[in-house]
Design an enzyme around this catalytic site. Structure first.
Site, short mmCIF file in Angstrom:
data_model
loop_
_atom_site.label_atom_id
_atom_site.label_comp_id
_atom_site.label_asym_id
_atom_site.label_seq_id
_atom_site.Cartn_x
_atom_site.Cartn_y
_atom_site.Cartn_z
N GLY A 8 0.87 -1.28 0.01
CA GLY A 8 -0.02 0.05 -0.03
C GLY A 8 0.80 1.14 -0.12
N GLY A 11 -0.48 5.06 -0.93
CA GLY A 11 -1.47 5.89 -0.30
C GLY A 11 -0.68 7.18 0.10
CD GLN A 12 -3.09 11.33 4.19
OE1 GLN A 12 -3.75 10.35 4.78
NE2 GLN A 12 -3.13 12.44 4.57
CG LEU A 13 1.36 6.21 6.63
CD1 LEU A 13 2.13 7.05 7.45
CD2 LEU A 13 0.73 5.06 7.61
CG ASP A 34 -0.53 1.06 -4.27
OD1 ASP A 34 -0.46 1.84 -3.21
OD2 ASP A 34 -1.72 0.85 -5.00
CE1 TYR A 142 -9.27 1.88 8.47
CE2 TYR A 142 -10.07 3.59 10.05
CZ TYR A 142 -9.03 3.17 9.28
OH TYR A 142 -7.71 3.61 9.36
CE LYS A 146 -6.59 0.28 9.94
NZ LYS A 146 -5.67 -0.45 9.45
N1 SER Z 1 -8.05 8.79 8.74
C1 SER Z 1 -8.81 7.67 9.09
C2 SER Z 1 -10.22 7.85 8.74
O1 SER Z 1 -10.74 9.07 8.52
C3 SER Z 1 -9.08 7.22 10.69
O2 SER Z 1 -7.70 6.34 10.79
O3 SER Z 1 -10.72 7.36 8.17
#
Ligand code: SER
Length: 320
Positions: A8, A11-13, A34, A142, A146
């Site tokens: 990944g 992505g942003q991170l 990716d 989500y 997690k």
């Molecule tokens: N930045 C994430 C989200 O907004 C939270 O971990 O889904």
């Protein structure tokens, strides 16, 4: 020799963490992957392969061929997108993690990093300075994935000795890539509207406080956690991590000195309910004690850096 696989990476991170890992371990020791082939152009400085983490044989092949010693598994569907595609989010977020954990065990991978999130907390968690062990009743797919993932990480550590480490990131804000599919994304998007001199319509209400963090702090926290001696890591689910907490009106006000004409309107949508279920701020004393965590950026420092660098980075017309 350390050989680092990032899943990944586009992505942003991933965009920023992969760069930092390349700086630390050497470009030749990074394998960025990716599922989107087009992400290749971000990784001219290291090797890149297209990989869908759901394809376990393909993942295993890369691990063997590249003699991988550490895995950073960042691929996930975030909170807002997950509510549009709940089963898909569950499949990817859980299935991807389990593929990584199985392969880490079977191939004796030295260290694994997997991000968790403030989304593990829910409406009945403490709101202010939410403690590490606060009650957790996540109400997004989500967040549920997690929280379950955190326990899988702890399980693989306890049962098989897999050295998997994790932090609960707050909303991550940077200027080098766009956010996608999250509830905290507004705090990235707002800067793009400001520097292109457009009005910003915020999908959260003016006074919605959320825990956030400047990307450089997030990258440093990750490197610090992964560098810490194994015996210091007392939390094998995921560490609370705090940077800054602010509301839409506060980030707007931090931008105004640079763009006095900038306008904001508030039109809360389904993401308001998600934001309302998350903490306002986080108690990260365990991260401070166990691996010396300390953020360096507050809201005004972050805004100053972003308004200065964003126009050029995204090739927007420079602010006159
Ligand atoms: N930045 C994430 C989200 O907004 C939270 O971990 O889904």
């Amino acid at each position: 020799m350390d050989r680092i696989l990032v899943i990944g990476a586009g992505g942003q991170l991933g965009t920023e963490l992969t760069k930092a890992l390349a700086h630390k371990y050497g470009n030749d020791n990074i394998i960025a992957t990716d599922f989107q082939d087009a992400m290749k152009e971000k990784f001219e400085y290291c090797s890149f392969q297209t990989l869908n983490v759901m394809d376990k044989p393909a993942l295993e092949k890369i691990v063997e061929k590249e003699k991988v010693t550490q895995i950073y598994h960042l691929a996930a569907i975030l909170s807002a997108s997950g509510e549009q595609h709940p089963l898909q989010a569950w499949d990817l977020n859980m299935g991807g993690l389990l593929n990584v954990l199985e392969i880490a065990r079977d191939h004796k991978i030295e260290k694994v990093f997997w991000p968790s999130s403030i989304a593990v907390f829910g409406p009945h968690s403490d709101k202010q300075h939410t403690p590490q062990q606060s009650f957790k009743d996540p109400n997004t797919v989500y967040g549920i994935s997690k929280l379950a993932g955190e326990h899988w990480c702890e399980y693989y550590f306890n049962k098989y000795g897999v050295d998997v480490r994790s932090v609960r990131y707050p909303g991550l804000i940077g200027y080098k890539s766009l956010a996608g599919g999250g509830t905290t994304d507004y705090a990235v998007d707002i800067y793009h509207k400001a520097v292109t001199e457009e009005k910003f319509v915020c999908f959260l209400s003016a006074h919605t406080y959320l825990p956030m963090m400047y990307m450089e702090d997030a990258v440093n926290a990750t490197l610090q956690l992964m560098d810490a001696p194994k015996e210091n890591i007392r939390i094998r689910t995921s560490y609370n991590l705090a940077g800054i907490s602010f509301s839409p009106i506060e980030i707007y006000q931090s931008i105004l000195p640079y763009y006095p004409q900038f306008e904001i309107a508030y039109q809360p949508d389904f993401r308001q309910q998600i934001a309302d279920s998350w903490p306002n701020s986080i108690d990260d004393s365990m991260a401070i004690t166990d691996w010396n965590w300390k953020p360096a950026f507050d809201l005004n420092a972050m805004t100053a850096i972003i308004v200065k660098n964003l126009p050029q980075y995204f090739n927007y017309k420079a602010h006159k």
